[in-house]
Design a protein around this motif. Structure first.
Motif, short mmCIF file in Angstrom:
data_model
loop_
_atom_site.label_atom_id
_atom_site.label_comp_id
_atom_site.label_asym_id
_atom_site.label_seq_id
_atom_site.Cartn_x
_atom_site.Cartn_y
_atom_site.Cartn_z
N GLN A 22 0.82 -1.20 0.00
CA GLN A 22 0.00 0.00 0.00
C GLN A 22 0.86 1.26 0.00
O GLN A 22 1.97 1.26 0.53
CB GLN A 22 -0.90 0.03 1.24
N GLU A 23 0.33 2.31 -0.61
CA GLU A 23 0.99 3.61 -0.55
C GLU A 23 0.50 4.31 0.72
O GLU A 23 -0.70 4.43 0.94
CB GLU A 23 0.68 4.45 -1.78
N GLU A 24 1.44 4.74 1.54
CA GLU A 24 1.11 5.36 2.82
C GLU A 24 0.86 6.84 2.62
O GLU A 24 1.70 7.55 2.06
CB GLU A 24 2.26 5.15 3.82
N VAL A 25 -0.28 7.35 3.10
CA VAL A 25 -0.70 8.72 2.81
C VAL A 25 -0.84 9.55 4.08
O VAL A 25 -1.43 9.10 5.06
CB VAL A 25 -2.04 8.74 2.05
N PHE A 26 -0.31 10.78 4.02
CA PHE A 26 -0.50 11.76 5.08
C PHE A 26 -1.14 13.00 4.46
O PHE A 26 -0.73 13.44 3.39
CB PHE A 26 0.83 12.15 5.73
N PHE A 27 -2.14 13.56 5.15
CA PHE A 27 -2.82 14.76 4.67
C PHE A 27 -2.56 15.91 5.63
O PHE A 27 -2.74 15.78 6.84
CB PHE A 27 -4.33 14.51 4.56
N PHE A 28 -2.15 17.06 5.07
CA PHE A 28 -1.85 18.24 5.85
C PHE A 28 -2.87 19.34 5.55
O PHE A 28 -2.88 19.90 4.46
CB PHE A 28 -0.43 18.73 5.53
N GLY A 29 -3.74 19.60 6.52
CA GLY A 29 -4.77 20.60 6.33
C GLY A 29 -4.23 22.01 6.34
O GLY A 29 -3.16 22.29 6.91
N LEU A 83 8.31 13.11 11.47
CA LEU A 83 7.80 12.38 10.31
C LEU A 83 8.91 12.06 9.31
O LEU A 83 8.91 10.99 8.70
CB LEU A 83 6.71 13.21 9.62
N ALA A 84 9.85 12.97 9.13
CA ALA A 84 10.97 12.71 8.22
C ALA A 84 11.77 11.50 8.69
O ALA A 84 12.15 10.64 7.89
CB ALA A 84 11.86 13.95 8.12
N ALA A 85 12.01 11.43 9.99
CA ALA A 85 12.75 10.29 10.55
C ALA A 85 11.95 9.01 10.38
O ALA A 85 12.50 7.94 10.07
CB ALA A 85 13.05 10.54 12.03
N PHE A 86 10.63 9.10 10.57
CA PHE A 86 9.76 7.93 10.43
C PHE A 86 9.79 7.40 9.00
O PHE A 86 9.93 6.20 8.76
CB PHE A 86 8.34 8.33 10.82
N ILE A 87 9.69 8.30 8.03
CA ILE A 87 9.70 7.89 6.62
C ILE A 87 11.07 7.34 6.23
O ILE A 87 11.17 6.33 5.53
CB ILE A 87 9.30 9.08 5.72
N ASP A 88 12.13 7.98 6.69
CA ASP A 88 13.47 7.50 6.37
C ASP A 88 13.73 6.11 6.94
O ASP A 88 14.53 5.34 6.39
CB ASP A 88 14.52 8.48 6.92
N SER A 89 13.09 5.78 8.03
CA SER A 89 13.31 4.48 8.66
C SER A 89 12.48 3.37 8.01
O SER A 89 12.61 2.21 8.39
CB SER A 89 12.98 4.55 10.16
N ASN A 90 11.62 3.75 7.06
CA ASN A 90 10.78 2.77 6.36
C ASN A 90 10.98 2.91 4.86
O ASN A 90 10.04 3.22 4.12
CB ASN A 90 9.31 2.98 6.75
N GLN A 91 12.19 2.70 4.41
CA GLN A 91 12.54 2.96 3.02
C GLN A 91 11.88 2.02 2.03
O GLN A 91 11.82 2.32 0.83
CB GLN A 91 14.07 2.87 2.86
N GLN A 92 11.39 0.90 2.48
CA GLN A 92 10.78 -0.06 1.56
C GLN A 92 9.37 0.33 1.17
O GLN A 92 8.78 -0.26 0.25
CB GLN A 92 10.78 -1.46 2.19
N LYS A 93 8.81 1.33 1.84
CA LYS A 93 7.42 1.73 1.59
C LYS A 93 7.34 2.94 0.68
O LYS A 93 8.27 3.72 0.55
CB LYS A 93 6.73 2.03 2.92
N VAL A 114 13.19 14.61 4.13
CA VAL A 114 13.37 13.16 3.99
C VAL A 114 14.69 12.94 3.24
O VAL A 114 14.88 13.45 2.14
CB VAL A 114 12.19 12.52 3.23
N LYS A 115 15.57 12.17 3.82
CA LYS A 115 16.92 12.04 3.27
C LYS A 115 17.13 10.79 2.42
O LYS A 115 17.85 10.82 1.42
CB LYS A 115 17.95 12.03 4.42
N ARG A 116 16.50 9.69 2.80
CA ARG A 116 16.86 8.42 2.17
C ARG A 116 15.75 7.77 1.37
O ARG A 116 16.01 6.86 0.59
CB ARG A 116 17.37 7.44 3.24
N ASN A 117 14.53 8.17 1.58
CA ASN A 117 13.41 7.49 0.93
C ASN A 117 13.10 8.13 -0.42
O ASN A 117 12.65 9.26 -0.49
CB ASN A 117 12.17 7.51 1.83
N ARG A 118 13.33 7.40 -1.48
CA ARG A 118 13.06 7.90 -2.83
C ARG A 118 11.65 7.57 -3.30
O ARG A 118 11.21 8.06 -4.33
CB ARG A 118 14.09 7.32 -3.81
N ASN A 119 10.98 6.70 -2.55
CA ASN A 119 9.63 6.29 -2.93
C ASN A 119 8.60 7.24 -2.33
O ASN A 119 7.72 6.85 -1.57
CB ASN A 119 9.36 4.86 -2.46
#
Length: 215
Positions: A22-29, A83-93, A114-119
């Protein structure tokens, strides 16, 4: 109340419910969007989008922030870093960051940190021009009404590399830039939305506008 830490803990809990692929989605109001508003949008979006997407949570606009880009980023700084750290720690997603109005300042800042996640990709709903480093990964959405009026962020959106104009059929009844501005986010926002009432009326009839996702 330390809302950034509370929401970050919520992300970690929700992550355990995400299905493989699944593609993980965050919404910023945007400015004026509280917990009730962004949660309503998230529920509507999840119902429409189906199993391909996992809508983690909506992020309310930070308390005390003005509509200015720098103010939004400053007040949301802790959340952005977490959130940046969270996304970087889940690079497979794969991640999708959706921002509306002033909330695009926060989604754009997060994408930049976000430093490492290209997805990762970003959708900018009638907000700020993306940072140069995010132009390639950002889709900018705007609206032009049947009367020729443009949504409030159209000029900024036209500076993007990837753009999407919502169909004129979705702008029915809108005669001003703020009504159109909210239609890019809420397909059923009242046609009575204007500059004076937009912060209280823009999320009414809450129905996430995902037309860009289906095209």
């Amino acid at each position: 109340m330390n809302w950034p830490l509370i929401f970050f803990s919520f992300f970690l809990v929700l992550d355990s419910f995400a299905a493989e692929g699944q593609e993980e989605v965050f919404f910023f109001g945007g400015m004026g969007a509280g917990t009730a508003e962004v949660n309503c949008w998230i529920r509507s979006a999840q119902t429409q989008a189906g199993e391909k997407y996992h809508f983690h949570a909506g992020i309310p606009y930070p308390a005390g922030a003005s509509s200015a880009k720098a103010s939004a980023i400053d007040k949301a700084d802790q959340t952005i870093n977490q959130l940046a750290a969270f996304i970087d720690s889940n690079q497979q997603k794969n991640y999708l960051l959706i921002g509306h109005s002033s909330g695009t300042a926060i989604s754009d800042a997060l994408a930049s940190r976000v430093k490492r996640n290209r997805n990762l990709r970003v959708v900018n709903l009638d907000g700020w021009v993306p940072s140069s480093s995010n132009l390639e990964k950002t889709l900018c959405v705007y609206a032009i009404g049947m009367n020729g009026k443009s949504s409030a962020g159209t000029e900024s959106m036209n500076q993007c590399k990837h753009k999407y104009q919502i169909p004129a059929s979705q702008t029915e009844g809108c005669t001003n830039q703020w009504c159109l501005h909210f239609r890019t986010m809420n397909a059923r926002s009242p046609s009575s939305v204007n500059g004076a009432n937009m912060l209280t009326e823009g999320y009414k009839n809450c129905n996430a506008n995902l037309i860009w996702l289906r095209n």
